[in-house]
Design an enzyme around this catalytic site. Structure first.
Site, PDB file in Angstrom:
ATOM      1  N   GLU A 151      38.580  27.076  39.531  1.00 56.83           N
ATOM      2  CA  GLU A 151      39.540  26.007  39.262  1.00 56.83           C
ATOM      3  C   GLU A 151      38.839  24.666  39.384  1.00 56.83           C
ATOM      4  O   GLU A 151      37.984  24.481  40.255  1.00 56.83           O
ATOM      5  CB  GLU A 151      40.723  26.073  40.240  1.00 56.83           C
ATOM      6  CG  GLU A 151      41.661  27.242  40.026  1.00 56.83           C
ATOM      7  CD  GLU A 151      42.426  27.176  38.717  1.00 56.83           C
ATOM      8  OE1 GLU A 151      42.662  26.054  38.211  1.00 56.83           O
ATOM      9  OE2 GLU A 151      42.781  28.241  38.187  1.00 56.83           O
ATOM     10  N   HIS A 155      47.379  28.917  38.093  1.00 54.94           N
ATOM     11  CA  HIS A 155      46.419  27.819  38.295  1.00 54.94           C
ATOM     12  C   HIS A 155      46.101  27.562  39.760  1.00 54.94           C
ATOM     13  O   HIS A 155      45.426  26.573  40.073  1.00 54.94           O
ATOM     14  CB  HIS A 155      46.866  26.525  37.609  1.00 54.94           C
ATOM     15  CG  HIS A 155      46.949  26.667  36.112  1.00 54.94           C
ATOM     16  ND1 HIS A 155      45.920  27.174  35.357  1.00 54.94           N
ATOM     17  CD2 HIS A 155      47.958  26.386  35.246  1.00 54.94           C
ATOM     18  CE1 HIS A 155      46.278  27.191  34.087  1.00 54.94           C
ATOM     19  NE2 HIS A 155      47.501  26.729  33.985  1.00 54.94           N
TER      20      HIS A 155
END
Length: 325
Positions: free
Chosen positions: A124, A280
């Site tokens: 990420e 996410h």
């Protein structure tokens, strides 16, 4: 005739120092209700959709809805200090096996693999890497073996920019505090990761080279083709040799199921696998990709390396003619 009831409940997780998930958590459940004349629906046809926030949907099976809990993000990094706190343990999961338990009834279609272990990686962070999660899966029986998870401190960004960056990325998920508490520089993350790999006999620093009968599994080429070399350059280190090849699950999915999947969410939807956790959030995405991987192994997929890099960071050879571009 089947009736559908919409049930809305609200649970509040306090934002104390050791709470790695957002407050509040709102659950909207759409539960099929059998009529007086219809038989009871099987459990697989009943689902609950949970919205952690407007940007972080989660879908969980009705059988799991009453007991599913988010992971403690201190525990995933080996830093939980509340293992004797009953309230904390009641709120947060501390065992990946809860969500990654292999279905032993699906072993009959398993195919022999040329690899022993699969390392599911989902980075990420667009400017710099913010999160580095890896889940280790046994290729022979689909079992979850171990995890490695670190939040990453950017190398060159100003403190103000980091604050804005983290608030924009993790604030909406309610995990910005745990990031600030635990993030370490990328160089330190790689050092700890190499120690973790050595413990599992996946790679020996003195020998260098590729992984030992193991491979990274990513959902796309971006993680290892683009982001790792970029971060290594920013952190002023050479790209490690173990990042030189990987399995892009999108290409495997395309060639195995003969249909295109643009990302993890498409795979989950097409395979009817409910999303767990927050999309996410790297460790949750890695977990959901691992669940897709387990399903594909159960369906009889044979995994192969899909991309290799030479010594030059930008020189990548894609090994599948039929691949996602």
């Amino acid at each position: 005739m089947t009736l559908v009831a919409r049930v809305s409940t609200r649970r509040v997780f306090s934002r104390h120092l050791h709470s790695p998930f957002p407050s509040p958590l709102t659950v909207h459940a759409f539960i099929p209700l059998p009529s007086l004349t219809s038989p009871r629906l099987p459990a697989r046809n009943r689902a609950v959709t949970a919205c952690l926030s407007s940007s972080a949907p989660a879908v969980i099976d009705a059988q799991t809805a009453g007991r599913w809990k988010p992971m403690c993000l201190y525990h995933t990094q080996g830093k939980c200090t509340k293992m004797d706190d009953a309230l904390h343990l009641a709120k947060f999961n501390h065992d990946f096996m809860v969500d990654l338990k292999a279905n032993t009834r699906s072993l009959n279609k398993l195919r022999p693999q040329n690899l022993d272990y699969l390392l599911v990686l989902d980075l990420e962070g667009r400017v710099e890497i913010l999160e580095f999660p890896v889940l280790m899966i046994d290729a022979k029986n689909m079992d979850f073996i171990d995890s490695f998870h670190r939040f990453v401190q950017p190398a060159v960004m100003s403190e103000q920019r980091i604050k804005e960056y983290i608030e924009g990325k993790y604030g909406k998920l309610g995990v910005d505090r745990v990031w600030h508490d635990t993030a370490i520089p990328f160089k330190d993350v790689l050092h700890e990761f190499e120690l973790w790999m050595k413990k599992h006999h996946l790679w020996v620093k003195e020998q260098g080279g590729l992984l030992n009968r193991a491979a990274f599994v990513t959902c796309g080429n971006w993680d290892l083709k683009t982001k790792i070399p970029e971060q290594c350059k920013v952190s002023k280190i050479k790209t490690p040799s173990y990042f030189m090849e990987w399995i892009n699950l999108k290409d495997i999915y395309l060639n195995f199921y003969k249909r295109r999947a643009t990302g993890m969410m498409t795979m989950l939807r097409e395979l009817e696998i409910p999303l767990l956790g927050s999309h996410h959030l790297g460790i949750d995405d890695a977990k959901n990709i691992a669940r897709v991987l387990q399903r594909m192994l159960a369906d009889g997929v044979i995994l192969q390396i899909t991309a290799k890099r030479s010594s030059a960071p930008g020189d990548v050879k894609f090994l599948f003619t039929n691949r996602i571009r």
